[in-house]
Design an enzyme around this catalytic site. Structure first.
Site, short mmCIF file in Angstrom:
data_model
loop_
_atom_site.label_atom_id
_atom_site.label_comp_id
_atom_site.label_asym_id
_atom_site.label_seq_id
_atom_site.Cartn_x
_atom_site.Cartn_y
_atom_site.Cartn_z
N GLY A 28 0.83 -1.21 0.00
CA GLY A 28 0.00 0.00 0.00
C GLY A 28 0.86 1.26 0.00
O GLY A 28 1.87 1.31 0.69
N THR A 42 5.12 1.74 5.73
CA THR A 42 3.74 1.30 5.85
C THR A 42 3.00 2.24 6.77
O THR A 42 3.51 2.59 7.84
CB THR A 42 3.55 -0.15 6.37
OG1 THR A 42 2.17 -0.34 6.70
CG2 THR A 42 4.38 -0.49 7.59
N ASP A 66 0.56 1.34 8.33
CA ASP A 66 0.09 0.48 9.44
C ASP A 66 1.04 0.51 10.64
O ASP A 66 0.65 0.13 11.74
CB ASP A 66 -0.07 -0.96 8.96
CG ASP A 66 -1.16 -1.10 7.92
OD1 ASP A 66 -1.89 -0.13 7.71
OD2 ASP A 66 -1.28 -2.18 7.32
N ARG A 118 -5.62 -2.78 9.38
CA ARG A 118 -5.79 -4.24 9.38
C ARG A 118 -5.72 -4.84 10.79
O ARG A 118 -6.64 -4.63 11.57
CB ARG A 118 -4.74 -4.87 8.46
CG ARG A 118 -5.05 -6.29 8.04
CD ARG A 118 -4.08 -6.73 6.96
NE ARG A 118 -4.33 -6.06 5.70
CZ ARG A 118 -5.34 -6.34 4.89
NH1 ARG A 118 -6.16 -7.32 5.20
NH2 ARG A 118 -5.51 -5.69 3.77
N GLU A 151 -10.59 -0.66 10.90
CA GLU A 151 -11.21 -1.50 9.86
C GLU A 151 -11.15 -2.98 10.24
O GLU A 151 -11.94 -3.79 9.78
CB GLU A 151 -10.50 -1.29 8.52
CG GLU A 151 -9.03 -1.72 8.56
CD GLU A 151 -8.28 -1.61 7.24
OE1 GLU A 151 -8.83 -1.07 6.27
OE2 GLU A 151 -7.12 -2.08 7.19
N GLN A 209 -6.46 8.75 3.90
CA GLN A 209 -5.55 8.86 5.05
C GLN A 209 -4.11 8.52 4.68
O GLN A 209 -3.17 8.96 5.34
CB GLN A 209 -6.02 7.97 6.20
CG GLN A 209 -6.00 6.49 5.92
CD GLN A 209 -6.95 5.70 6.81
OE1 GLN A 209 -6.75 5.62 7.99
NE2 GLN A 209 -7.99 5.12 6.22
N ARG A 210 -3.90 7.73 3.64
CA ARG A 210 -2.52 7.42 3.28
C ARG A 210 -2.03 8.27 2.11
O ARG A 210 -0.85 8.28 1.79
CB ARG A 210 -2.34 5.93 3.01
CG ARG A 210 -3.06 5.41 1.79
CD ARG A 210 -2.87 3.91 1.60
NE ARG A 210 -3.41 3.52 0.33
CZ ARG A 210 -3.86 2.32 0.03
NH1 ARG A 210 -3.82 1.37 0.95
NH2 ARG A 210 -4.32 2.06 -1.16
O1 F6P Z 1 -1.04 -2.14 4.10
C1 F6P Z 1 -1.51 -0.86 4.22
C2 F6P Z 1 -3.00 -0.77 4.05
O2 F6P Z 1 -3.25 0.58 3.88
C3 F6P Z 1 -3.83 -1.38 5.19
O3 F6P Z 1 -3.99 -0.56 6.29
C4 F6P Z 1 -5.12 -1.64 4.50
O4 F6P Z 1 -5.85 -2.68 5.09
C5 F6P Z 1 -4.68 -2.02 3.14
O5 F6P Z 1 -3.45 -1.40 2.89
C6 F6P Z 1 -5.66 -1.62 2.07
O6 F6P Z 1 -5.11 -1.91 0.85
P1 F6P Z 1 -5.86 -1.67 -0.53
O7 F6P Z 1 -5.96 -0.20 -0.72
O8 F6P Z 1 -4.99 -2.34 -1.53
O9 F6P Z 1 -7.21 -2.29 -0.38
#
Ligand code: F6P
Length: 416
Positions: A12, A141, A143, A191, A246, A302-303
């Site tokens: 991600g 990450t 996370d 996660r 989540e 958020q990311r």
């Molecule tokens: O690994 C980082 C992350 O942002 C997790 O927090 C999240 O569950 C996951 O990626 C979501 O990924 P995608 O955007 O590929 O569904």
């Protein structure tokens, strides 16, 4: 360094992963690398022969500054699980043939736990085959769940986005006095690790009371206890705000999002796409109490929120890329760059190196003692840990009212 470097981004994206890429590129050039290649879409793209020469894209200091401020993965990313070498020699032969063809001396992979699995496998294969290519992992990450490191680039900026957005929406939620009250449920990524959700507590300050409840995935979620707490709060306040991960799940392991109409997409690492927790809980509370509810999913915002990135985070992301190249330049391999905090106040942190084998596929979760006894908020220890990571701002380069980014390379917009 005399020959070439190749770098990839995986997993991600974050607001800091491109700052690490800038750190890798500029430091590799300083160390004498001839060409710095970028894999398009990580190892998956490399297997398809897709890569670029980064010097054609980062042409000057301004480009490097824009790259540091560009969210998402400039090179594109992948969630590709490299199979074990045993029984899959052809895959490894293909990768190493491409690396030989490109005269690669150093391979850097910027990613999280799954990506460190790739570095681990490739470095072990190289050692077994007597290859001199060095493989170094550069952490990233949102996370914040990588083992053996104090924290991970990407987390600070996402935590800052969450704290700011929580503050703004708490302010908004105290406007109208609805008869039965109002309950806002905010769903946050992470996660199985609650670091990001815990960051909702950073919004609490002298001018903001912060969320009322915070639920992390580390602690089984009890819907009856949640209902009772919301009921009590609605009796006292016109607005109740709850932050949920989540990944919250009931004691039997069922994700709360699976109780609603969640999507069933599963990636190559077997991770289910987690989405719909806030929507399920908001519907549940509305049904129980007849109050107004709102479900807010910060989701990818958020990311990707680099307009409010943490300067500490972006700077440390750059340092991680730099340290990865320095380690490879000193002849090291099979390691990941980690952060070690040497002082809390004032905050001081430096980089070190750890065996990637001890990091790959592990998950570092929020310690139980950083969550209160009721399991519905974080402690002051967590606040003291996370606060330094959101400090400082890196102003976007604004052009015509919008932040300017470094445009992604051709070959990332169309299907391979
Ligand atoms: O690994 C980082 C992350 O942002 C997790 O927090 C999240 O569950 C996951 O990626 C979501 O990924 P995608 O955007 O590929 O569904």
């Amino acid at each position: 360094m005399k020959r070439n470097v190749i770098v990839g981004q995986s997993g991600g994206p974050t607001a800091a992963i491109n700052s690490s890429l800038a750190g890798v590129y500029l430091t590799a050039k300083e160390c004498g690398a001839k060409t710095v290649y970028g894999m398009l879409n990580g190892i998956q793209g490399l297997l398809e022969g897709r890569y670029i020469d980064l010097s054609e894209h980062i042409k000057n200091g301004l480009d490097a500054e824009l790259l540091k401020r560009t969210p998402s993965s400039f090179l594109g990313s992948c969630r590709y699980k490299l199979p074990a070498a045993e029984g899959n020699e052809a895959v490894y032969e293909q990768i190493f043939a491409t690396l030989k063809e490109l005269d690669i001396e150093v391979f850097i992979y910027i990613g999280g736990n799954d990506s460190m699995d790739t570095i681990n496998k490739l470095s072990q294969y190289a050692q077994a085959k007597g290859s001199e290519i060095r493989f170094i992992g550069c952490p990233k990450t949102v996370d914040n769940d990588l083992a053996l490191t104090d924290h991970t680039p990407g987390y600070g900026s996402a935590a800052k986005y969450i704290a700011i957005s929580m503050k703004e929406l708490i302010r908004d939620s105290f406007t109208i006095d609805f008869k039965q009250g109002m309950c806002t449920i905010v769903e946050i990524m992470g996660r199985n690790a609650g670091w990001l959700t815990a960051a909702a507590a950073l919004s609490k300050d002298e001018d903001c009371q912060g969320p009322d409840l915070i639920y992390l995935p580390e602690i089984p979620f009890d819907i009856e206890s949640f209902k009772a707490k919301v009921k009590d709060l609605l009796a006292k306040k016109i607005s109740v705000v709850v932050a949920v991960s989540e990944g919250i799940h009931t004691a039997d392991g069922t994700y709360v999002c699976e109780l609603g109409n969640s999507v069933d997409f599963v990636d190559a690492f077997g991770h289910k796409q987690l989405s719909g927790t806030a929507s399920y809980l908001a519907g549940y509370i509305a049904g129980e109490f007849g109050c107004k509810t709102r479900a807010i999913e910060f989701s990818t915002l958020q990311r990707a929120g680099s307009h409010v990135a943490s300067l500490t985070d972006i700077s440390e992301g750059f340092e991680a890329g730099k340290a990865a190249i320095k380690a490879a330049d000193e002849g090291k391999t099979g390691l990941m760059v980690v952060f070690e905090r040497t002082s809390q106040d004032p905050y001081k942190c430096g980089t070190a190196l750890r065996d990637v084998n001890k990091i790959a596929n592990d998950e570092r979760v929020v310690p139980r003692e950083w969550v209160n006894a009721d399991g519905d908020f974080v402690t002051d220890e967590f606040i003291a840990y996370a606060k330094p990571l959101i400090q400082g701002e890196l102003a976007p380069v604004m052009v015509d009212g919008l932040p300017r980014h470094l445009a992604v390379p051709d070959g990332l917009r169309e299907r391979a």
